[in-house]
Design an enzyme around this catalytic site. Structure first.
Site, PDB file in Angstrom:
ATOM      1  N   GLU A 148      -6.260 -11.234  -0.956  1.00  0.00           N
ATOM      2  CA  GLU A 148      -6.638 -10.901   0.403  1.00  0.00           C
ATOM      3  C   GLU A 148      -8.405 -11.233  -0.038  1.00  0.00           C
ATOM      4  O   GLU A 148      -9.119  -9.851   0.052  1.00  0.00           O
ATOM      5  CB  GLU A 148      -6.452  -9.475   0.978  1.00  0.00           C
ATOM      6  CG  GLU A 148      -4.963  -9.606   1.085  1.00  0.00           C
ATOM      7  CD  GLU A 148      -4.881  -8.026   2.137  1.00  0.00           C
ATOM      8  OE1 GLU A 148      -5.752  -7.609   2.845  1.00  0.00           O
ATOM      9  OE2 GLU A 148      -3.902  -7.685   2.171  1.00  0.00           O
ATOM     10  N   GLU A 176       0.980  -1.108   0.116  1.00  0.00           N
ATOM     11  CA  GLU A 176       0.142  -0.067   0.202  1.00  0.00           C
ATOM     12  C   GLU A 176       0.731   1.176  -0.031  1.00  0.00           C
ATOM     13  O   GLU A 176       0.714   2.139   1.200  1.00  0.00           O
ATOM     14  CB  GLU A 176      -0.703  -0.160   1.097  1.00  0.00           C
ATOM     15  CG  GLU A 176      -2.185  -1.296   1.322  1.00  0.00           C
ATOM     16  CD  GLU A 176      -2.988  -1.386   2.458  1.00  0.00           C
ATOM     17  OE1 GLU A 176      -3.701  -2.178   2.009  1.00  0.00           O
ATOM     18  OE2 GLU A 176      -2.496  -0.282   3.319  1.00  0.00           O
TER      19      GLU A 176
END
Length: 352
Positions: A260, A152
């Site tokens: 995820e 991220e």
């Protein structure tokens, strides 16, 4: 037939695992039955590797080489080793769950303490990555097959795309490349290195990630794959964009992993569960089609959670979510059946 068996010709099927799961015989039974990859839900994030007490108590001693601890990760490494299920390392460099003190002079917890210089932070980063990789590879050889090296780094709301993190503030924009250089230097050659991000299928975000993160890494041969977190939302997520993103990353010669995956649905009734099943069907068709047609090398699809009542989404969204293939009591939902049907269709049509 289990999930992992059904998709064996294509990719690993994985799940995130919590400390609670490791203590639960039923969860371990399901884990062994259905999954060929596990990700530690929390305990392998930076804050669990960095020994806050030792570093903050003796900052001179650990000035450039932070003290590390492994007791939080060990149960997951042990479980992976014992079950023979491959482990994804998640994650080395992240803005979140990394104490601010790690970036400060003298490892200070004072919020006004100055940040360290670029040179000091690069040394800390290298020694931290080196320490984690060497511990794992010495004590658990072959257990970890992939690492999310950086997680991220891109914030789609920022004007220039870079998330304003302490990594960025101390090292600069090349912190991602530097992290991958260190990871490549110390990782075993067969371990795959991934960049991982959420909403990586949004065109605005993908169009930033490719030139600013992936292309510089590819140029130096530092990255093996793109991790698409794949937290989807009923009625909001555009699966046409998702398909295009899988193929675009694949066309770069990178492995693609859904790292995820979950789909936020709040209606546990027949209607809501049918929508969930339809979305999972479409997304697994995207993966299997990409593999079959050579449009992307999808190597793992990892669910974020084993069953509905354990999902992080309920807390994150502040409303009850039913995002996974298994219900609260491990019952197979319509979504599970839909996913298995995709495997059945593809295996019967394309492997004979």
């Amino acid at each position: 037939m289990s999930l992992k068996k059904a998709f064996e010709p294509y990719f690993k099927i994985g799940t995130s695992v919590s400390w609670k799961n490791l203590q639960n015989p039923k969860a371990m039974e399901e884990l062994k039955k259905h999954y060929s990859s596990i990700t530690c839900e929390n305990n392998m994030k930076p804050m669990f590797f960095l020994d806050e007490e030792a570093n903050c108590t003796e900052p001179e001693k650990y000035h450039l080489a932070p003290a590390l601890r492994f007791e939080y990760a060990k149960p997951f490494l042990d479980a992976a080793k014992e079950t023979g299920i491959a482990l994804r390392g998640h994650t080395l460099v992240w803005h979140n769950q990394t104490g601010d003190w790690f970036f400060k002079e003298n490892y200070s917890k004072d919020e006004n303490a100055p940040l360290v210089s670029r040179e000091v932070m690069l040394a800390r980063m290298e020694n931290y990555i080196k320490g984690v990789l060497e511990y794992v590879q010495t004590n658990y050889p072959g257990v970890i097959y992939a690492w999310d090296v950086v997680n991220e780094a891109v914030e789609e709301t920022e004007k220039d795309g870079w998330r304003d993190s302490l990594w960025l503030q101390t090292i600069g924009r090349d912190f991602v490349v530097q992290a991958f250089r260190f990871a490549r230097k110390y990782a075993d050659p067969e371990v795959k290195l991934f960049y991982n991000d959420y909403n990586a299928f949004w065109p605005v975000k993908m169009n930033y990630i490719i030139p600013n993160i992936l292309e510089p890494l590819c140029k130096e041969g530092l990255v093996d794959g793109m991790g698409m977190q794949t937290h989807l939302v009923r009625g909001e997520s555009n699966l046409d964009d998702y398909e295009k993103a899988v193929e675009t990353y694949g066309a770069m010669g990178l492995e693609v992993q859904a790292t995820e995956i979950d789909i936020h649905v709040t209606d546990p009734g027949e209607g809501g569960m049918q929508v969930l099943a339809d979305m999972y069907r479409r997304i697994f068709e995207i993966y299997t089609n990409a593999c079959r047609e050579g449009k992307a090398k999808v190597t793992a699809v990892v669910f974020w959670g084993m069953k509905d009542d354990e999902s992080w989404l309920t807390g994150f969204r502040k409303e009850r979510s039913y995002p996974l293939l298994f219900g609260d009591n491990w019952e197979e939902k319509e979504a599970y059946k839909a996913v298995m049907e995709v495997a059945e269709e593809f295996n019967s049509t394309h492997l004979h």
